[in-house]
Design a protein around this motif. Structure first.
Motif, PDB file in Angstrom:
ATOM      1  N   SER A  73     -10.356 -34.292  36.316  1.00 41.71           N
ATOM      2  CA  SER A  73      -9.266 -34.613  35.366  1.00 41.71           C
ATOM      3  C   SER A  73      -9.057 -33.441  34.414  1.00 41.71           C
ATOM      4  N   ARG A  74     -10.159 -32.869  33.955  1.00 41.02           N
ATOM      5  CA  ARG A  74     -10.073 -31.704  33.077  1.00 41.02           C
ATOM      6  C   ARG A  74      -9.301 -30.577  33.749  1.00 41.02           C
ATOM      7  N   THR A  75      -9.734 -30.243  34.976  1.00 44.30           N
ATOM      8  CA  THR A  75      -9.134 -29.108  35.668  1.00 44.30           C
ATOM      9  C   THR A  75      -7.652 -29.385  35.942  1.00 44.30           C
ATOM     10  N   LEU A  99      -3.704 -14.444  27.579  1.00 41.49           N
ATOM     11  CA  LEU A  99      -5.093 -14.098  27.240  1.00 41.49           C
ATOM     12  C   LEU A  99      -5.948 -15.309  27.574  1.00 41.49           C
ATOM     13  N   TYR A 100      -6.928 -15.115  28.448  1.00 41.70           N
ATOM     14  CA  TYR A 100      -7.796 -16.220  28.888  1.00 41.70           C
ATOM     15  C   TYR A 100      -9.195 -15.923  28.347  1.00 41.70           C
ATOM     16  N   ALA A 101      -9.616 -16.697  27.361  1.00 43.02           N
ATOM     17  CA  ALA A 101     -10.908 -16.456  26.702  1.00 43.02           C
ATOM     18  C   ALA A 101     -11.962 -17.395  27.265  1.00 43.02           C
ATOM     19  N   LEU A 127     -11.172 -12.474  29.099  1.00 41.93           N
ATOM     20  CA  LEU A 127     -12.327 -12.225  28.226  1.00 41.93           C
ATOM     21  C   LEU A 127     -13.484 -13.101  28.670  1.00 41.93           C
ATOM     22  N   GLU A 128     -14.629 -12.513  28.856  1.00 41.69           N
ATOM     23  CA  GLU A 128     -15.817 -13.326  29.199  1.00 41.69           C
ATOM     24  C   GLU A 128     -17.035 -12.677  28.564  1.00 41.69           C
ATOM     25  N   ILE A 129     -17.850 -13.504  27.891  1.00 43.23           N
ATOM     26  CA  ILE A 129     -18.985 -12.985  27.130  1.00 43.23           C
ATOM     27  C   ILE A 129     -20.250 -12.854  27.985  1.00 43.23           C
TER      28      ILE A 129
HETATM   29  C1  LIG Z   1     -16.843 -24.240  29.866  1.00 42.31           C
HETATM   30  S1  LIG Z   1     -16.843 -22.690  30.720  1.00 42.31           S
HETATM   31  C2  LIG Z   1     -15.244 -22.738  31.475  1.00 42.31           C
HETATM   32  C3  LIG Z   1     -15.055 -21.816  32.608  1.00 42.31           C
HETATM   33  C4  LIG Z   1     -13.630 -21.764  33.158  1.00 42.31           C
HETATM   34  N1  LIG Z   1     -12.719 -21.211  32.179  1.00 42.31           N
HETATM   35  C5  LIG Z   1     -13.144 -23.131  33.523  1.00 42.31           C
HETATM   36  O1  LIG Z   1     -12.349 -23.685  32.762  1.00 42.31           O
HETATM   37  O2  LIG Z   1     -13.535 -23.667  34.557  1.00 42.31           O
HETATM   38  C6  LIG Z   1     -16.639 -21.589  29.347  1.00 42.31           C
HETATM   39  C7  LIG Z   1     -16.770 -20.119  29.647  1.00 42.31           C
HETATM   40  O3  LIG Z   1     -16.484 -19.424  28.425  1.00 42.31           O
HETATM   41  C8  LIG Z   1     -17.425 -18.393  28.230  1.00 42.31           C
HETATM   42  N2  LIG Z   1     -17.530 -18.177  26.780  1.00 42.31           N
HETATM   43  C9  LIG Z   1     -18.130 -18.999  25.878  1.00 42.31           C
HETATM   44  N3  LIG Z   1     -18.055 -18.497  24.639  1.00 42.31           N
HETATM   45  C10 LIG Z   1     -17.380 -17.317  24.751  1.00 42.31           C
HETATM   46  C11 LIG Z   1     -16.982 -16.322  23.818  1.00 42.31           C
HETATM   47  N4  LIG Z   1     -17.298 -16.423  22.530  1.00 42.31           N
HETATM   48  N5  LIG Z   1     -16.298 -15.251  24.271  1.00 42.31           N
HETATM   49  C12 LIG Z   1     -15.976 -15.124  25.603  1.00 42.31           C
HETATM   50  N6  LIG Z   1     -16.342 -16.029  26.527  1.00 42.31           N
HETATM   51  C13 LIG Z   1     -17.027 -17.127  26.117  1.00 42.31           C
HETATM   52  C14 LIG Z   1     -18.699 -18.921  28.841  1.00 42.31           C
HETATM   53  O4  LIG Z   1     -19.592 -17.858  29.150  1.00 42.31           O
HETATM   54  C15 LIG Z   1     -18.147 -19.654  30.061  1.00 42.31           C
HETATM   55  O5  LIG Z   1     -18.043 -18.784  31.143  1.00 42.31           O
END
Ligand SMILES: C[S@@+](CC[C@H](N)C(=O)[O-])C[C@H]1O[C@@H](n2cnc3c(N)ncnc32)[C@H](O)[C@@H]1O
Length: 339
Positions: A73-75, A99-101, A127-129
């Protein structure tokens, strides 16, 4: 079939207005197996399983970030919301900048769109940490043959990332949350990014609301959610309107930001027939695309306290959202006869 066609076909069910859970579940399995096949990386290893802890909350381990796709449902709701936001913006803005964070290893929420639009229509910043998720993402983009697309990959913290004022996004997407907005970095990411851009930028999800609610006593967990859960009153909202009022002059950094304290009083009369106090999460992804109570892991109500039988006093609840290494909505519950 080539990868472009495979991804378009596998994800088409998310765009169908008619909600068919069986078809959706098959879609989700197909989409995931394509991503796993392309990535060809075992994530069930130490660096894949480990969450990473930061000043503003934790980032999920790669394995768990990849698993988010399974919350169907989320997706579905995120993909449908993003679809509507792109359609709303693309006419006025070309190329559109998304921008996809927090992409995770698969950029799950945006991949269904990349091949549906031309490389002239949309440019992307990802963006990915988490370094392991980021490496997998780089590899995936390469394997998908996206060299002709304008995609900037950034291995940085979205709670600190500085947006280039000459390259502002039109849409920001971030799903970095759990139910009740605990532990992960959704709120500081929203604050940091939205603080830097023009008001008409769309943030997805548009609104997240936390409310105090109750659980009906003696109702089976099989019963429809309308019979089980009662939402009483909202206590916290993350949206442009709630966090950045139009009359606000000074912009604050994540460190400076402090959310207002809120006190609510619930009369004992209202609590008759209920046995638990709950924290309820609801998400408006974009316009009418919503994730309602208990529809997803992100909106599962959280138990916060038993409601005593024959309660004679009101309940006073003080709340305030706090950003720290473990973000959460702090709350204190007091029975009025003990005040
Ligand atoms: C809940 S997952 C979701 C993954 C994907 N976007 C999805 O919706 O299926 C959250 C992602 O955000 C990344 N993330 C969390 N905090 C972050 C930050 N401060 N900056 C960049 N990426 C971050 C995590 O490492 C993880 O990969």
């Amino acid at each position: 079939m080539n990868l472009k066609k495979e991804i378009i076909n596998a994800t088409s069910e998310y765009f169908e207005d008619n909600l068919d859970f069986l078809k959706l579940s098959n879609t989700s399995k197909k989409y995931k197996s394509i991503l796993e096949k392309i990535s060809d990386q075992n994530m069930d290893i130490e660096k894949g399983r480990n969450d990473i802890y930061f000043d503003n909350g934790k980032a999920l381990g790669t394995l768990w970030a990849a698993l988010c796709l399974d919350d169907i449902s989320r997706t579905r709701q995120f993909i449908r919301g993003i679809d509507k936001a792109i359609k709303d913006k693309i006419h006025s803005q070309k190329p559109l900048h998304i921008l996809y964070a927090g992409t995770g290893p698969y950029a799950t929420l945006i991949l269904p769109f990349i091949f549906r639009y031309s490389n002239q229509d949309i440019k992307y910043t990802f963006l990915e940490i988490n370094p392991f998720s980021f490496k997998m993402l780089q590899k995936l983009i390469l394997k998908l043959g996206l060299e002709d697309y304008d995609i900037t990959l950034v291995n940085e913290d979205a709670t600190k990332y500085q947006i280039d004022p000459k390259n502002e996004p039109d849409i920001i997407i971030s799903e970095t949350m759990q139910n009740a907005l605990v532990k992960e970095q959704q709120v500081p990411i929203f604050l940091n990014l939205m603080n830097q851009i023009k008001r008409d930028v769309i943030f997805i999800p548009e609104k997240i609301e936390l409310s105090i609610g109750f659980n009906k006593a003696g109702v089976s967990i099989e019963a429809p959610k309308e019979e089980r859960f009662h939402k009483e009153i909202a206590v916290f909202e993350v949206s442009k309107e709630a966090v950045f009022p139009l009359n606000q002059v000074k912009k604050q950094t994540v460190e400076e930001f402090s959310f207002e304290k809120k006190q609510i009083v619930i009369e004992n009369e209202k609590l008759k027939g209920f046995n638990h106090l709950l924290m309820i999460t609801e998400i408006q992804v974009y316009k009418d695309e919503k994730i309602k109570i208990n529809d997803s892991g992100l909106t599962t109500p959280i138990f916060i306290k038993d409601i005593p039988e024959n309660l004679k006093s009101s309940i006073v609840i003080d709340t305030q959202y706090q950003i720290s290494s473990e973000p959460k909505l702090d709350y204190k519950i007091t029975f009025s006869d003990t005040l």
